[in-house]
Design a protein around this motif. Structure first.
Motif, PDB file in Angstrom:
ATOM      1  N   LYS A  19       0.781  -1.078  -0.046  1.00 35.37           N
ATOM      2  CA  LYS A  19      -0.031  -0.087  -0.066  1.00 35.37           C
ATOM      3  C   LYS A  19       0.730   1.291   0.102  1.00 35.37           C
ATOM      4  CE  LYS A  19      -2.436   0.752   3.563  1.00 35.37           C
ATOM      5  NZ  LYS A  19      -3.366   0.767   4.649  1.00 35.37           N
ATOM      6  N   SER A  20       1.708   1.273   1.150  1.00 37.90           N
ATOM      7  CA  SER A  20       2.673   2.551   0.911  1.00 37.90           C
ATOM      8  C   SER A  20       3.415   2.858  -0.032  1.00 37.90           C
ATOM      9  CB  SER A  20       3.533   2.540   2.184  1.00 37.90           C
ATOM     10  OG  SER A  20       2.880   1.976   3.315  1.00 37.90           O
ATOM     11  N   THR A  21       3.784   1.563  -0.643  1.00 29.19           N
ATOM     12  CA  THR A  21       4.842   1.791  -1.927  1.00 29.19           C
ATOM     13  C   THR A  21       4.169   2.350  -3.096  1.00 29.19           C
ATOM     14  OG1 THR A  21       5.906  -0.237  -1.130  1.00 29.19           O
ATOM     15  CG2 THR A  21       6.455   0.509  -3.169  1.00 29.19           C
ATOM     16  N   LYS A 132       3.394  -6.663  -7.219  1.00 27.97           N
ATOM     17  CA  LYS A 132       4.740  -7.221  -6.937  1.00 27.97           C
ATOM     18  C   LYS A 132       4.834  -8.355  -8.133  1.00 27.97           C
ATOM     19  CE  LYS A 132       4.438  -6.847  -1.844  1.00 27.97           C
ATOM     20  NZ  LYS A 132       5.112  -7.358  -0.634  1.00 27.97           N
ATOM     21  N   ASP A 134       6.684  -8.285 -10.371  1.00 28.41           N
ATOM     22  CA  ASP A 134       8.119  -8.320 -10.624  1.00 28.41           C
ATOM     23  C   ASP A 134       9.061  -9.675  -9.803  1.00 28.41           C
ATOM     24  OD1 ASP A 134       9.610  -6.759  -8.199  1.00 28.41           O
ATOM     25  OD2 ASP A 134       7.798  -6.573  -8.380  1.00 28.41           O
ATOM     26  N   ALA A 163       4.611  -1.791  -7.953  1.00 28.53           N
ATOM     27  CA  ALA A 163       4.536  -0.573  -7.270  1.00 28.53           C
ATOM     28  C   ALA A 163       6.112  -0.181  -7.141  1.00 28.53           C
ATOM     29  CB  ALA A 163       3.796  -0.631  -5.934  1.00 28.53           C
TER      30      ALA A 163
HETATM   31  P1  GTP Z   1       1.838  -1.731   5.798  1.00 28.74           P
HETATM   32  O1  GTP Z   1       2.312  -0.286   5.646  1.00 28.74           O
HETATM   33  O2  GTP Z   1       2.621  -2.456   6.987  1.00 28.74           O
HETATM   34  O3  GTP Z   1       0.267  -1.934   5.683  1.00 28.74           O
HETATM   35  O4  GTP Z   1       2.395  -2.350   4.385  1.00 28.74           O
HETATM   36  P2  GTP Z   1       2.174  -1.883   3.150  1.00 28.74           P
HETATM   37  O5  GTP Z   1       0.753  -2.549   2.573  1.00 28.74           O
HETATM   38  O6  GTP Z   1       2.072  -0.264   2.978  1.00 28.74           O
HETATM   39  O7  GTP Z   1       3.331  -2.345   2.309  1.00 28.74           O
HETATM   40  P3  GTP Z   1       4.561  -1.626   1.756  1.00 28.74           P
HETATM   41  O8  GTP Z   1       4.385  -0.744   0.729  1.00 28.74           O
HETATM   42  O9  GTP Z   1       5.395  -1.139   3.088  1.00 28.74           O
HETATM   43  O10 GTP Z   1       5.507  -2.864   1.288  1.00 28.74           O
HETATM   44  C1  GTP Z   1       5.736  -4.027   2.042  1.00 28.74           C
HETATM   45  C2  GTP Z   1       7.219  -4.693   1.284  1.00 28.74           C
HETATM   46  O11 GTP Z   1       6.734  -5.022   0.135  1.00 28.74           O
HETATM   47  C3  GTP Z   1       7.855  -3.680   1.227  1.00 28.74           C
HETATM   48  O12 GTP Z   1       9.248  -4.198   1.365  1.00 28.74           O
HETATM   49  C4  GTP Z   1       8.073  -3.368  -0.293  1.00 28.74           C
HETATM   50  O13 GTP Z   1       9.359  -2.684  -0.585  1.00 28.74           O
HETATM   51  C5  GTP Z   1       7.651  -4.248  -0.812  1.00 28.74           C
HETATM   52  N1  GTP Z   1       6.775  -4.167  -2.108  1.00 28.74           N
HETATM   53  C6  GTP Z   1       5.930  -3.245  -2.279  1.00 28.74           C
HETATM   54  N2  GTP Z   1       5.685  -3.379  -3.707  1.00 28.74           N
HETATM   55  C7  GTP Z   1       6.253  -4.142  -4.284  1.00 28.74           C
HETATM   56  C8  GTP Z   1       6.559  -4.726  -5.683  1.00 28.74           C
HETATM   57  O14 GTP Z   1       5.853  -4.242  -6.789  1.00 28.74           O
HETATM   58  N3  GTP Z   1       7.518  -5.562  -5.870  1.00 28.74           N
HETATM   59  C9  GTP Z   1       8.219  -5.844  -4.837  1.00 28.74           C
HETATM   60  N4  GTP Z   1       9.421  -6.948  -5.326  1.00 28.74           N
HETATM   61  N5  GTP Z   1       8.185  -5.660  -3.554  1.00 28.74           N
HETATM   62  C10 GTP Z   1       7.407  -4.858  -3.230  1.00 28.74           C
END
Ligand code: GTP
Length: 602
Positions: A19-21, A132, A134, A163
């Motif tokens: 989500k954050s990414t 993800k 990738d 993302a």
């Molecule tokens: P919370 O804030 O804990 O709810 O997590 P979130 O859903 O916001 O996830 P976040 O964006 O922090 O991503 C979680 C992990 O996944 C991080 O280590 C990111 O770098 C990784 N990540 C996010 N998107 C991708 C992607 O498209 N590909 C890959 N390989 N990793 C990703």
């Protein structure tokens, strides 16, 4: 730019699905085009907001061009953890659409399902996204089939993105514009504004995040609250872009911030409807209040530090209003506060922030949930074991004791199913049932549903769930009211005297295990005295477990602290004053640090 066509949306996902990414990616991508050079600032601001606490009180706007036309896209942040399900739903109330993000390597998880239903119930347009892609372990085809089976989503509607690398994120922005409807709402109508979040600003007081439903809100407007009927004047308003950008007015569908002369955070009632003073409207469907579900006492290690601790707590609750505070005093630990949290994660986060803010060790008592004691003529909710009746039968006019339960859902690969059933049963699960989540082809995953007592999941349930499933199980739960239960208060006695801060409420089926375990722990931590000290766990008058602390031999000087001596000394050195405060527990003196040890390494 603030009269552009609008889209209000959220990103909803299971934790860690990206989500954050994706949010960062959307923001930086679009901002790069429009405001070259301002990137760093944007990310800084995001970081600060994130550090402000897990409850994510942000809302960001971005401008995106599509088919030669500019659009203002509002991303309304939703918190990502099960403790905050309620906050997710209030954020969704300001949106017309949601991006449902699913990790293409992990597939649908427990919270993917709950957030999907939440968004669906609010009638939001859902844009399904596989993230993800990738990753080498990504299985987009299988997971798309899973989303079809679970949500009834047409696989051809699913966007496939990364993302992280940015692949496909342009299509996400386009889908937001082409699939999500623009907010409706008449300009020429009585003002109707929905308050969905607020935070405290040191300089301007309470800032509320609002969504204008109908009519136009202008600077200087006099407004009233449907909830309290109090009157205010708008001193500042604007949108978050993503910094606060003051504007003269907000139109229907716009999401923004307002500052009015609200002095206290508690005046900004989440879910409230604001109207123009003198032109009352029907309030929008409100929200349940946040309910604290986990309580714990917080005490300073050094009792004379209480004012400082209380000040730190008050400062932190300005930015996290979901924490409830009450003063509490304990004969063993002195003056402290009893805090209520939404869940254990919330408690852990707050504790961390408190330790940073207060800059010293604190003692937190074992977490407890609110129990209901049903007497013949009334019901009493008890959130502190000290207040729990010693006797709970008819002689005390107690009809029954009830405890809060949750409807839990766990998603797990088939091979771990047996282990997890066992885990649930050992935590007093009831009404357990399960079904296969995948329709055939994909490696089978099972969704397990049951009713669990909340008290069983506030300790180590989540850790055990993860370790027994090698990290593959996901877990979600929602409040399911109260159920009758066979509970009792367990007291711990030193030299025959109960120690209030150690009392626990437990299910009778666990009384031996828990009693023995705590008595052993106390035996290890309490320093020897000049005489023999019995350590007992008791329910009512009945002793459940006992250890005896042998008397200290005259020639032993270093044995004060059993095997823990060095660790204790180190601990003492860490204390600012380094002086030892002794607390009377029953008839024996016990250093505060011993409490710290007893309660912190549960
Ligand atoms: P919370 O804030 O804990 O709810 O997590 P979130 O859903 O916001 O996830 P976040 O964006 O922090 O991503 C979680 C992990 O996944 C991080 O280590 C990111 O770098 C990784 N990540 C996010 N998107 C991708 C992607 O498209 N590909 C890959 N390989 N990793 C990703």
């Amino acid at each position: 730019p603030f009269l552009l066509p609008l889209r209000n949306f959220s990103i909803i996902a299971h934790i860690d699905h990206g989500k954050s990414t994706l949010a960062d990616r959307c923001l930086t991508g679009t901002i790069q085009k429009k405001q070259a050079g301002k990137n760093e600032q944007v990310l800084d601001k995001l970081k600060v907001e994130r550090e402000r606490g897990i409850t994510g009180k942000s809302n960001h706007s971005m401008i995106h061009e599509f088919n030669g036309k500019d659009y203002l896209l509002n991303l309304i942040d939703t918190p990502g953890h099960v403790d905050f399900a309620w906050e997710v739903s209030r954020s969704l109330a300001a949106c017309q659409g949601a991006l449902l993000l699913v990790d293409a390597s992990q597939g649908v998880q427990a919270q993917s399902i709950s957030v999907f239903h939440n968004a669906k119930e609010r009638g939001l347009k859902i844009i399904p996204i596989l993230n993800k892609i990738d990753l080498p372990a990504a299985q987009p085809e299988q997971i798309a089939a899973q989303m079809q089976a679970t949500f009834g989503i047409d696989p051809s509607d699913i966007l496939r993105i990364s993302a992280k690398t940015g692949q496909g994120t342009q299509e996400v922005l386009e889908a937001i514009i082409s699939r999500i409807p623009s907010p409706s709402g008449r300009i020429r109508a009585p003002l109707k504004t929905f308050l969905f979040d607020s935070f405290y600003d040191r300089y301007r007081g309470v800032i509320s995040l609002i969504s204008v439903q109908e009519g136009v809100l202008r600077k200087g407007d006099k407004i009233s609250s449907c909830h309290t009927r109090k009157k205010y004047e708008i001193t500042e308003l604007g949108i978050l872009h993503p910094e606060e950008v003051p504007t003269q007015s907000l139109n229907p569908g716009q999401v923004g911030y307002i500052a009015c002369n609200m002095k206290q955070s508690s005046e900004a009632h989440i879910g409230d409807t604001l109207y123009r003073t003198g032109e009352p409207v029907e309030p929008m469907e409100g929200f349940q209040e946040t309910k604290a579900m986990v309580f714990a006492g917080v005490f300073p290690v050094d009792s004379s530090d209480f004012p400082k601790l209380e000040e730190s707590i008050n400062r932190l609750t300005l930015t996290d209003r979901s924490v409830t505070i009450q003063r509490e005093s304990s004969s063993a630990l002195g003056q402290g506060c009893r805090l209520g949290f939404l869940g254990t994660l919330h408690m852990d986060v707050f504790r961390q922030r408190l330790e940073d803010e207060y800059d010293a060790n604190i003692i937190i008592t074992a977490p407890t949930v609110p129990y209901k004691v049903v007497y013949h003529d009334r019901e009493v909710i008890i959130s502190n074991p000290t207040d729990f009746p010693e006797v709970t039968d008819a002689t005390a006019r107690v009809k029954e004791i009830q405890e809060p339960v949750v409807q839990a859902s766990i998603i797990v690969p088939e091979e771990y199913f047996g282990d997890l059933m066992e885990l649930c049963y050992s935590h007093r699960a009831e009404d357990l049932d399960h079904r296969y989540l995948d329709s055939g082809a994909v490696s089978s995953r099972i969704m397990l549903n049951c009713i669990l007592p909340l008290s069983e999941i506030v300790t180590d349930f989540f850790d055990q769930l993860k370790s027994r499933s090698s990290g593959f199980a996901s877990f979600d739960y929602e409040d399911a009211g109260y159920r009758k239960s066979d509970l009792a208060k367990m007291s711990f006695l030193l030299n025959g005297k109960p120690v209030d801060a150690l009392a626990l409420i437990i299910h009778r089926s666990a009384q031996e295990t828990v009693g023995r375990q705590w008595v052993k722990k106390l035996h290890k931590v309490i320093p020897r005295q000049l005489y023999e000290v019995p350590i007992q766990a008791a329910i009512g008058k009945k002793v459940i477990a006992r250890e005896t602390l042998k008397a200290m031999r005259a020639d032993v000087t270093a044995g004060l602290y059993g095997g823990h001596y060095e660790r204790k000394m180190k601990h003492l050195e860490n204390q600012k004053e380094g002086k030892r405060k002794m607390k009377k527990m029953g008839t024996i003196d016990l250093p505060q640090e011993a409490f710290f040890d007893i309660l912190s390494n549960k």
